[in-house]
Design an enzyme around this catalytic site. Sequence first.
Site, PDB file in Angstrom:
ATOM      1  CD  GLU A 222     -12.839  -7.355   0.817  1.00  0.00           C
ATOM      2  OE1 GLU A 222     -13.346  -6.491   0.234  1.00  0.00           O
ATOM      3  OE2 GLU A 222     -12.155  -6.289   0.238  1.00  0.00           O
TER       4      GLU A 222
ATOM      5  CE  LYS B 143      -0.907  -6.712  -0.965  1.00  0.00           C
ATOM      6  NZ  LYS B 143      -1.730  -6.887   0.354  1.00  0.00           N
TER       7      LYS B 143
ATOM      8  N   GLY C 240       0.791  -0.771   0.225  1.00  0.00           N
ATOM      9  CA  GLY C 240      -0.343  -0.022   0.359  1.00  0.00           C
ATOM     10  C   GLY C 240       0.648   1.273  -0.258  1.00  0.00           C
TER      11      GLY C 240
HETATM   12  N1  HSE Z   1      -6.561  -6.687   1.462  1.00  0.00           N
HETATM   13  C1  HSE Z   1      -5.299  -6.607   1.578  1.00  0.00           C
HETATM   14  C2  HSE Z   1      -4.888  -6.576   3.171  1.00  0.00           C
HETATM   15  C3  HSE Z   1      -5.967  -4.847   1.307  1.00  0.00           C
HETATM   16  O1  HSE Z   1      -5.829  -6.779   4.019  1.00  0.00           O
HETATM   17  O2  HSE Z   1      -4.233  -6.344   3.241  1.00  0.00           O
HETATM   18  C4  HSE Z   1      -4.363  -4.517   0.013  1.00  0.00           C
HETATM   19  O3  HSE Z   1      -3.520  -5.525  -0.280  1.00  0.00           O
END
Ligand code: HSE
Length: 402
Positions: free
Chosen positions: A185, A200, A129
Amino acid sequence: MINVAILGYGTVGSGVFKIINENNSHISRRAGEEVRIKYVLDLRDFPGDPVENVLVHDVDVIIEDKEVDVVVEVMGGVEPAHTFVKRALESGKSVCTSNKELVAKHGAELLEIASNNNVNFFFEASVGGGIPIIRPLVECLTVDHIEEIQGIMNGTTNYILTKMEDEGADFDTVLKRAQEKGYAERNPEADIEGYDACRKIAILTSLAYERQVDFEDIYTEGITKITTDDFKYMKKIGASIKLLGMARKVDGTTYAMVSPFVIYQDNPLYNVKNVFNAILVKGDMLGDVMFYGKGAGSLPTASAVVSDVVDATKRGGASVKVYWKKEKRVLGSIDAFTTPYFVRIKGTGIEKDVLAKFGDVQYIEGDASQDETAFITPVMSGSEFEKAAEGFDIISRIRVCD
Ligand code: HSE
Protein backbone atom coordinates in the site's frame (compact mmCIF):
# COMPACT_ATOMS: atom_id res chain seq x y z
CA MET A 1 -32.64 -20.34 -5.10
CA ILE A 2 -30.09 -18.74 -2.77
CA ASN A 3 -29.96 -14.95 -2.89
CA VAL A 4 -26.65 -13.35 -2.01
CA ALA A 5 -26.00 -9.70 -1.15
CA ILE A 6 -22.44 -8.37 -1.32
CA LEU A 7 -21.50 -5.46 0.96
CA GLY A 8 -18.66 -3.62 -0.80
CA TYR A 9 -17.64 -3.63 -4.47
CA GLY A 10 -13.90 -3.19 -3.97
CA THR A 11 -11.07 -5.61 -4.73
CA VAL A 12 -12.62 -8.63 -3.00
CA GLY A 13 -16.27 -7.70 -3.67
CA SER A 14 -15.71 -7.44 -7.42
CA GLY A 15 -13.89 -10.81 -7.26
CA VAL A 16 -16.90 -12.39 -5.51
CA PHE A 17 -19.22 -10.87 -8.17
CA LYS A 18 -17.06 -12.27 -10.97
CA ILE A 19 -16.67 -15.76 -9.46
CA ILE A 20 -20.38 -16.24 -8.68
CA ASN A 21 -21.30 -15.12 -12.21
CA GLU A 22 -18.54 -16.90 -14.16
CA ASN A 23 -18.60 -20.23 -12.29
CA ASN A 24 -22.32 -20.10 -11.60
CA SER A 25 -23.45 -23.55 -12.73
CA HIS A 26 -20.51 -25.25 -10.97
CA ILE A 27 -21.09 -23.27 -7.75
CA SER A 28 -24.88 -23.87 -7.85
CA ARG A 29 -24.37 -27.60 -8.37
CA ARG A 30 -21.97 -27.76 -5.43
CA ALA A 31 -24.28 -25.66 -3.26
CA GLY A 32 -27.27 -27.81 -4.18
CA GLU A 33 -29.33 -24.77 -5.18
CA GLU A 34 -29.05 -22.00 -7.71
CA VAL A 35 -26.91 -19.19 -6.26
CA ARG A 36 -27.52 -15.69 -7.56
CA ILE A 37 -26.43 -12.20 -6.58
CA LYS A 38 -29.47 -10.12 -5.71
CA TYR A 39 -27.73 -6.98 -4.44
CA VAL A 40 -24.34 -5.29 -4.25
CA LEU A 41 -24.04 -2.47 -1.74
CA ASP A 42 -21.58 0.36 -2.34
CA LEU A 43 -21.59 4.11 -1.83
CA ARG A 44 -20.23 4.62 -5.34
CA ASP A 45 -21.83 4.24 -8.76
CA PHE A 46 -20.24 2.08 -11.47
CA PRO A 47 -21.53 3.35 -14.82
CA GLY A 48 -21.24 0.73 -17.54
CA ASP A 49 -20.35 -2.09 -15.13
CA PRO A 50 -22.77 -5.07 -15.03
CA VAL A 51 -22.98 -4.55 -11.27
CA GLU A 52 -25.26 -1.56 -12.02
CA ASN A 53 -28.24 -3.93 -12.37
CA VAL A 54 -28.01 -5.03 -8.73
CA LEU A 55 -26.34 -1.99 -7.11
CA VAL A 56 -27.94 -0.42 -4.04
CA HIS A 57 -26.74 2.36 -1.72
CA ASP A 58 -28.90 1.59 1.32
CA VAL A 59 -28.09 -1.42 3.52
CA ASP A 60 -31.69 -1.50 4.81
CA VAL A 61 -32.83 -2.75 1.41
CA ILE A 62 -30.70 -5.86 2.00
CA ILE A 63 -31.43 -6.37 5.69
CA GLU A 64 -35.19 -5.98 5.22
CA ASP A 65 -35.42 -8.26 2.17
CA LYS A 66 -36.47 -11.68 3.46
CA GLU A 67 -35.36 -13.28 0.20
CA VAL A 68 -31.67 -12.55 0.97
CA ASP A 69 -30.19 -15.71 2.47
CA VAL A 70 -26.47 -14.95 2.59
CA VAL A 71 -24.67 -11.64 3.09
CA VAL A 72 -21.06 -11.32 1.96
CA GLU A 73 -19.25 -8.60 3.91
CA VAL A 74 -16.10 -7.44 2.11
CA MET A 75 -16.04 -3.77 3.07
CA GLY A 76 -13.15 -4.06 5.54
CA GLY A 77 -12.71 -2.11 8.79
CA VAL A 78 -14.66 -2.55 12.00
CA GLU A 79 -17.46 -0.02 11.46
CA PRO A 80 -19.95 0.05 9.86
CA ALA A 81 -19.16 -3.59 8.97
CA HIS A 82 -19.83 -4.72 12.56
CA THR A 83 -23.27 -3.09 12.70
CA PHE A 84 -24.27 -4.39 9.26
CA VAL A 85 -23.11 -7.95 10.02
CA LYS A 86 -24.88 -8.01 13.38
CA ARG A 87 -28.13 -6.84 11.80
CA ALA A 88 -27.84 -9.39 8.99
CA LEU A 89 -27.28 -12.28 11.43
CA GLU A 90 -30.14 -11.11 13.66
CA SER A 91 -32.37 -11.05 10.57
CA GLY A 92 -31.64 -14.74 9.98
CA LYS A 93 -29.08 -14.35 7.20
CA SER A 94 -25.74 -16.16 7.19
CA VAL A 95 -22.71 -13.92 6.77
CA CYS A 96 -19.42 -14.69 5.00
CA THR A 97 -16.59 -12.21 5.42
CA SER A 98 -12.94 -11.62 4.54
CA ASN A 99 -12.65 -8.86 7.14
CA LYS A 100 -9.83 -9.71 9.58
CA GLU A 101 -10.25 -6.54 11.67
CA LEU A 102 -13.92 -7.39 12.24
CA VAL A 103 -13.30 -11.07 12.99
CA ALA A 104 -10.34 -10.44 15.31
CA LYS A 105 -12.34 -7.91 17.34
CA HIS A 106 -15.88 -9.32 17.28
CA GLY A 107 -15.54 -12.94 16.09
CA ALA A 108 -16.75 -14.57 19.32
CA GLU A 109 -19.73 -12.23 19.63
CA LEU A 110 -20.79 -12.68 15.99
CA LEU A 111 -20.47 -16.47 16.21
CA GLU A 112 -22.78 -16.42 19.24
CA ILE A 113 -25.35 -14.25 17.45
CA ALA A 114 -25.18 -16.56 14.42
CA SER A 115 -25.73 -19.62 16.59
CA ASN A 116 -28.69 -17.99 18.41
CA ASN A 117 -30.30 -17.30 15.02
CA ASN A 118 -29.56 -20.73 13.48
CA VAL A 119 -27.37 -19.25 10.78
CA ASN A 120 -23.63 -19.20 10.14
CA PHE A 121 -20.86 -16.66 10.43
CA PHE A 122 -18.01 -17.82 8.20
CA PHE A 123 -14.66 -16.11 7.75
CA GLU A 124 -12.37 -18.42 5.76
CA ALA A 125 -10.84 -15.52 3.79
CA SER A 126 -9.93 -13.47 6.86
CA VAL A 127 -6.64 -15.37 7.33
CA GLY A 128 -4.39 -16.46 4.49
CA GLY A 129 -6.68 -15.12 1.73
CA GLY A 130 -7.41 -18.07 -0.56
CA ILE A 131 -5.70 -20.67 1.64
CA PRO A 132 -8.08 -22.99 3.48
CA ILE A 133 -7.05 -22.66 7.14
CA ILE A 134 -10.14 -21.67 9.17
CA ARG A 135 -12.27 -24.62 8.07
CA PRO A 136 -9.39 -27.11 8.59
CA LEU A 137 -8.86 -25.72 12.11
CA VAL A 138 -12.56 -25.72 13.02
CA GLU A 139 -13.72 -28.87 11.29
CA CYS A 140 -10.73 -31.10 10.49
CA LEU A 141 -8.14 -30.73 13.24
CA THR A 142 -10.70 -31.50 15.92
CA VAL A 143 -8.78 -34.36 17.50
CA ASP A 144 -5.42 -32.77 18.20
CA HIS A 145 -4.33 -30.35 20.85
CA ILE A 146 -2.67 -27.61 18.83
CA GLU A 147 0.84 -27.22 20.16
CA GLU A 148 1.94 -24.45 17.87
CA ILE A 149 1.03 -22.36 14.83
CA GLN A 150 3.71 -20.65 12.75
CA GLY A 151 2.50 -18.61 9.81
CA ILE A 152 3.79 -16.40 7.06
CA MET A 153 0.56 -14.47 6.88
CA ASN A 154 1.50 -11.27 5.12
CA GLY A 155 2.44 -11.34 1.45
CA THR A 156 3.80 -7.79 1.31
CA THR A 157 6.44 -8.37 3.98
CA ASN A 158 7.31 -11.80 2.62
CA TYR A 159 7.89 -10.23 -0.80
CA ILE A 160 10.11 -7.52 0.70
CA LEU A 161 12.18 -10.00 2.74
CA THR A 162 12.53 -12.36 -0.25
CA LYS A 163 13.86 -9.57 -2.47
CA MET A 164 16.24 -8.35 0.23
CA GLU A 165 17.55 -11.90 0.57
CA ASP A 166 17.76 -12.81 -3.13
CA GLU A 167 18.95 -9.50 -4.55
CA GLY A 168 20.79 -7.92 -1.64
CA ALA A 169 18.61 -4.82 -2.04
CA ASP A 170 17.90 -2.70 1.03
CA PHE A 171 14.53 -2.39 2.74
CA ASP A 172 13.59 1.07 1.41
CA THR A 173 14.43 0.18 -2.21
CA VAL A 174 12.42 -3.03 -2.12
CA LEU A 175 9.49 -1.36 -0.36
CA LYS A 176 9.37 1.28 -3.10
CA ARG A 177 9.38 -1.42 -5.77
CA ALA A 178 6.65 -3.34 -3.95
CA GLN A 179 4.55 -0.16 -3.91
CA GLU A 180 5.12 0.36 -7.64
CA LYS A 181 4.02 -3.23 -8.36
CA GLY A 182 0.91 -2.82 -6.18
CA TYR A 183 2.07 -5.41 -3.63
CA ALA A 184 2.42 -2.78 -0.91
CA GLU A 185 0.00 0.00 0.00
CA ARG A 186 0.99 3.64 -0.35
CA ASN A 187 0.80 3.69 3.45
CA PRO A 188 2.53 0.38 4.19
CA GLU A 189 2.47 0.65 7.99
CA ALA A 190 -0.13 -2.10 8.64
CA ASP A 191 1.99 -4.60 6.72
CA ILE A 192 5.57 -3.67 7.59
CA GLU A 193 4.87 -3.05 11.28
CA GLY A 194 3.12 -6.43 11.56
CA TYR A 195 -0.38 -5.11 12.42
CA ASP A 196 -2.04 -7.06 9.58
CA ALA A 197 -0.37 -10.33 10.64
CA CYS A 198 -1.31 -9.53 14.25
CA ARG A 199 -5.06 -9.59 13.45
CA LYS A 200 -4.61 -12.89 11.65
CA ILE A 201 -2.68 -14.66 14.41
CA ALA A 202 -5.23 -13.30 16.92
CA ILE A 203 -7.98 -15.11 14.97
CA LEU A 204 -6.02 -18.37 14.68
CA THR A 205 -4.99 -18.32 18.35
CA SER A 206 -8.59 -17.70 19.45
CA LEU A 207 -9.76 -20.65 17.36
CA ALA A 208 -6.92 -22.99 18.34
CA TYR A 209 -7.21 -22.26 22.07
CA GLU A 210 -10.97 -21.61 22.13
CA ARG A 211 -11.04 -18.21 23.86
CA GLN A 212 -10.87 -14.60 22.81
CA VAL A 213 -7.31 -13.42 22.21
CA ASP A 214 -7.26 -9.62 21.94
CA PHE A 215 -4.91 -8.43 19.22
CA GLU A 216 -3.90 -5.51 21.46
CA ASP A 217 -2.31 -8.09 23.83
CA ILE A 218 -0.15 -9.67 21.12
CA TYR A 219 3.50 -8.63 21.05
CA THR A 220 4.02 -7.23 17.54
CA GLU A 221 7.33 -6.41 15.91
CA GLY A 222 7.61 -5.60 12.19
CA ILE A 223 10.42 -5.91 9.65
CA THR A 224 11.70 -2.33 9.42
CA LYS A 225 14.89 -3.08 11.36
CA ILE A 226 15.97 -6.03 9.17
CA THR A 227 18.98 -5.22 7.00
CA THR A 228 20.83 -6.78 4.09
CA ASP A 229 23.75 -7.43 6.47
CA ASP A 230 21.47 -9.66 8.55
CA PHE A 231 20.77 -11.69 5.40
CA LYS A 232 24.51 -12.02 4.67
CA TYR A 233 24.90 -13.86 7.98
CA MET A 234 21.85 -16.00 7.16
CA LYS A 235 23.55 -17.25 3.98
CA LYS A 236 26.46 -18.50 6.10
CA ILE A 237 24.22 -20.62 8.34
CA GLY A 238 21.74 -21.76 5.66
CA ALA A 239 18.87 -19.82 7.12
CA SER A 240 16.41 -17.10 6.16
CA ILE A 241 14.43 -14.39 7.96
CA LYS A 242 10.63 -14.41 7.79
CA LEU A 243 7.94 -12.41 9.53
CA LEU A 244 5.94 -14.98 11.48
CA GLY A 245 2.69 -14.91 13.32
CA MET A 246 3.21 -17.45 16.06
CA ALA A 247 1.08 -19.07 18.71
CA ARG A 248 2.50 -21.65 21.08
CA LYS A 249 1.33 -23.43 24.19
CA VAL A 250 4.05 -24.15 26.76
CA ASP A 251 3.18 -25.79 30.10
CA GLY A 252 -0.37 -24.48 29.98
CA THR A 253 0.59 -20.92 29.01
CA THR A 254 -0.41 -19.55 25.61
CA TYR A 255 2.02 -17.26 23.82
CA ALA A 256 1.16 -15.31 20.68
CA MET A 257 3.32 -12.87 18.78
CA VAL A 258 4.28 -11.35 15.47
CA SER A 259 8.01 -11.05 14.98
CA PRO A 260 10.76 -11.61 12.44
CA PHE A 261 12.31 -15.03 12.98
CA VAL A 262 15.43 -16.74 11.70
CA ILE A 263 14.19 -19.89 9.94
CA TYR A 264 16.48 -22.81 9.14
CA GLN A 265 16.20 -24.87 5.97
CA ASP A 266 14.59 -27.84 7.69
CA ASN A 267 11.48 -25.75 8.44
CA PRO A 268 9.00 -26.00 5.52
CA LEU A 269 8.34 -22.25 5.85
CA TYR A 270 11.92 -21.63 4.65
CA ASN A 271 10.89 -22.14 1.02
CA VAL A 272 7.83 -19.88 1.13
CA LYS A 273 8.86 -16.95 -1.01
CA ASN A 274 7.57 -13.71 -2.53
CA VAL A 275 3.90 -12.92 -1.92
CA PHE A 276 2.98 -16.47 -0.95
CA ASN A 277 1.65 -17.27 2.52
CA ALA A 278 1.87 -20.52 4.47
CA ILE A 279 0.63 -21.66 7.84
CA LEU A 280 2.27 -24.54 9.68
CA VAL A 281 0.16 -26.17 12.38
CA LYS A 282 1.60 -28.63 14.88
CA GLY A 283 -0.87 -31.06 16.44
CA ASP A 284 -0.02 -33.42 19.28
CA MET A 285 -1.25 -36.47 17.34
CA LEU A 286 -1.03 -35.39 13.70
CA GLY A 287 2.37 -33.73 13.85
CA ASP A 288 3.04 -31.01 11.30
CA VAL A 289 0.58 -29.95 8.61
CA MET A 290 1.14 -26.96 6.33
CA PHE A 291 -1.28 -24.86 4.28
CA TYR A 292 0.28 -22.92 1.40
CA GLY A 293 -1.02 -20.54 -1.26
CA LYS A 294 -2.00 -17.02 -2.18
CA GLY A 295 -2.80 -14.98 0.88
CA ALA A 296 -4.14 -11.92 -0.91
CA GLY A 297 -5.53 -10.71 -4.22
CA SER A 298 -9.03 -10.33 -5.61
CA LEU A 299 -9.75 -13.83 -6.97
CA PRO A 300 -7.89 -15.99 -4.42
CA THR A 301 -9.55 -14.14 -1.52
CA ALA A 302 -12.94 -14.11 -3.25
CA SER A 303 -12.60 -17.84 -3.95
CA ALA A 304 -12.43 -18.46 -0.19
CA VAL A 305 -15.41 -16.15 0.42
CA VAL A 306 -17.54 -17.93 -2.19
CA SER A 307 -16.56 -21.33 -0.73
CA ASP A 308 -18.13 -20.01 2.50
CA VAL A 309 -21.28 -19.06 0.56
CA VAL A 310 -21.48 -22.62 -0.79
CA ASP A 311 -20.99 -24.02 2.72
CA ALA A 312 -23.61 -21.68 4.21
CA THR A 313 -26.07 -22.82 1.54
CA LYS A 314 -25.41 -26.50 2.20
CA ARG A 315 -25.87 -26.04 5.96
CA GLY A 316 -29.35 -24.54 5.64
CA GLY A 317 -30.58 -23.64 9.13
CA ALA A 318 -27.84 -25.53 11.02
CA SER A 319 -25.08 -23.51 12.64
CA VAL A 320 -21.60 -24.98 12.73
CA LYS A 321 -20.38 -25.21 16.33
CA VAL A 322 -17.24 -23.13 16.63
CA TYR A 323 -15.30 -23.21 19.91
CA TRP A 324 -14.37 -19.56 20.40
CA LYS A 325 -15.66 -18.21 23.69
CA LYS A 326 -15.95 -14.50 24.45
CA GLU A 327 -13.97 -14.91 27.68
CA LYS A 328 -10.52 -13.50 27.25
CA ARG A 329 -7.40 -15.65 27.19
CA VAL A 330 -4.54 -14.05 29.08
CA LEU A 331 -1.32 -14.52 27.13
CA GLY A 332 2.10 -15.30 28.53
CA SER A 333 4.47 -12.33 28.55
CA ILE A 334 7.01 -11.97 25.75
CA ASP A 335 9.62 -11.62 28.54
CA ALA A 336 8.97 -15.26 29.47
CA PHE A 337 8.93 -16.62 25.90
CA THR A 338 12.04 -18.70 25.31
CA THR A 339 13.95 -18.97 22.05
CA PRO A 340 17.51 -18.68 20.79
CA TYR A 341 18.51 -15.26 19.43
CA PHE A 342 20.63 -14.22 16.45
CA VAL A 343 22.70 -11.30 17.70
CA ARG A 344 25.12 -8.81 16.14
CA ILE A 345 27.20 -6.75 18.54
CA LYS A 346 29.55 -3.87 17.76
CA GLY A 347 33.21 -4.69 18.32
CA THR A 348 35.51 -7.70 18.05
CA GLY A 349 37.61 -9.60 20.57
CA ILE A 350 34.66 -9.63 22.99
CA GLU A 351 34.31 -13.42 23.26
CA LYS A 352 35.05 -13.51 27.00
CA ASP A 353 32.30 -10.98 27.76
CA VAL A 354 29.90 -12.75 25.42
CA LEU A 355 30.54 -16.10 27.13
CA ALA A 356 30.03 -14.54 30.56
CA LYS A 357 26.70 -12.95 29.62
CA PHE A 358 25.13 -15.15 26.93
CA GLY A 359 26.74 -18.51 27.69
CA ASP A 360 27.92 -20.95 25.07
CA VAL A 361 27.01 -19.19 21.81
CA GLN A 362 27.50 -20.37 18.21
CA TYR A 363 29.60 -17.75 16.40
CA ILE A 364 28.95 -16.84 12.77
CA GLU A 365 31.93 -15.67 10.79
CA GLY A 366 31.43 -12.16 9.41
CA ASP A 367 33.09 -9.89 6.91
CA ALA A 368 36.61 -9.14 8.23
CA SER A 369 36.18 -5.45 7.42
CA GLN A 370 33.18 -5.17 9.75
CA ASP A 371 33.79 -4.22 13.35
CA GLU A 372 31.22 -6.60 14.79
CA THR A 373 30.63 -10.01 16.32
CA ALA A 374 27.67 -12.22 15.38
CA PHE A 375 26.35 -15.35 17.04
CA ILE A 376 23.33 -17.48 17.94
CA THR A 377 22.59 -17.68 21.64
CA PRO A 378 21.37 -20.71 23.55
CA VAL A 379 17.62 -20.80 24.27
CA MET A 380 16.82 -17.94 26.63
CA SER A 381 13.78 -15.98 27.76
CA GLY A 382 13.12 -12.41 26.61
CA SER A 383 14.05 -11.01 30.01
CA GLU A 384 17.22 -13.13 30.18
CA PHE A 385 18.18 -11.77 26.78
CA GLU A 386 17.57 -8.15 27.84
CA LYS A 387 19.72 -8.68 30.91
CA ALA A 388 22.56 -10.32 28.97
CA ALA A 389 22.49 -7.59 26.31
CA GLU A 390 23.00 -4.80 28.87
CA GLY A 391 26.27 -2.96 28.26
CA PHE A 392 26.73 -4.29 24.70
CA ASP A 393 26.18 -2.16 21.60
CA ILE A 394 23.58 -4.36 19.90
CA ILE A 395 23.36 -3.84 16.11
CA SER A 396 20.53 -6.31 15.66
CA ARG A 397 18.80 -9.18 17.40
CA ILE A 398 16.32 -11.54 15.81
CA ARG A 399 14.51 -14.45 17.43
CA VAL A 400 15.37 -17.89 16.04
CA CYS A 401 12.57 -20.33 15.28
CA ASP A 402 13.50 -23.51 17.17
N1 HSE B 1 -1.71 -6.64 2.88
C1 HSE B 1 -2.02 -8.01 3.09
C2 HSE B 1 -0.82 -8.85 2.66
C3 HSE B 1 -3.25 -8.37 2.30
O1 HSE B 1 0.16 -8.29 2.16
O2 HSE B 1 -0.81 -10.05 2.85
C4 HSE B 1 -4.02 -9.53 2.83
O3 HSE B 1 -4.49 -9.35 4.14
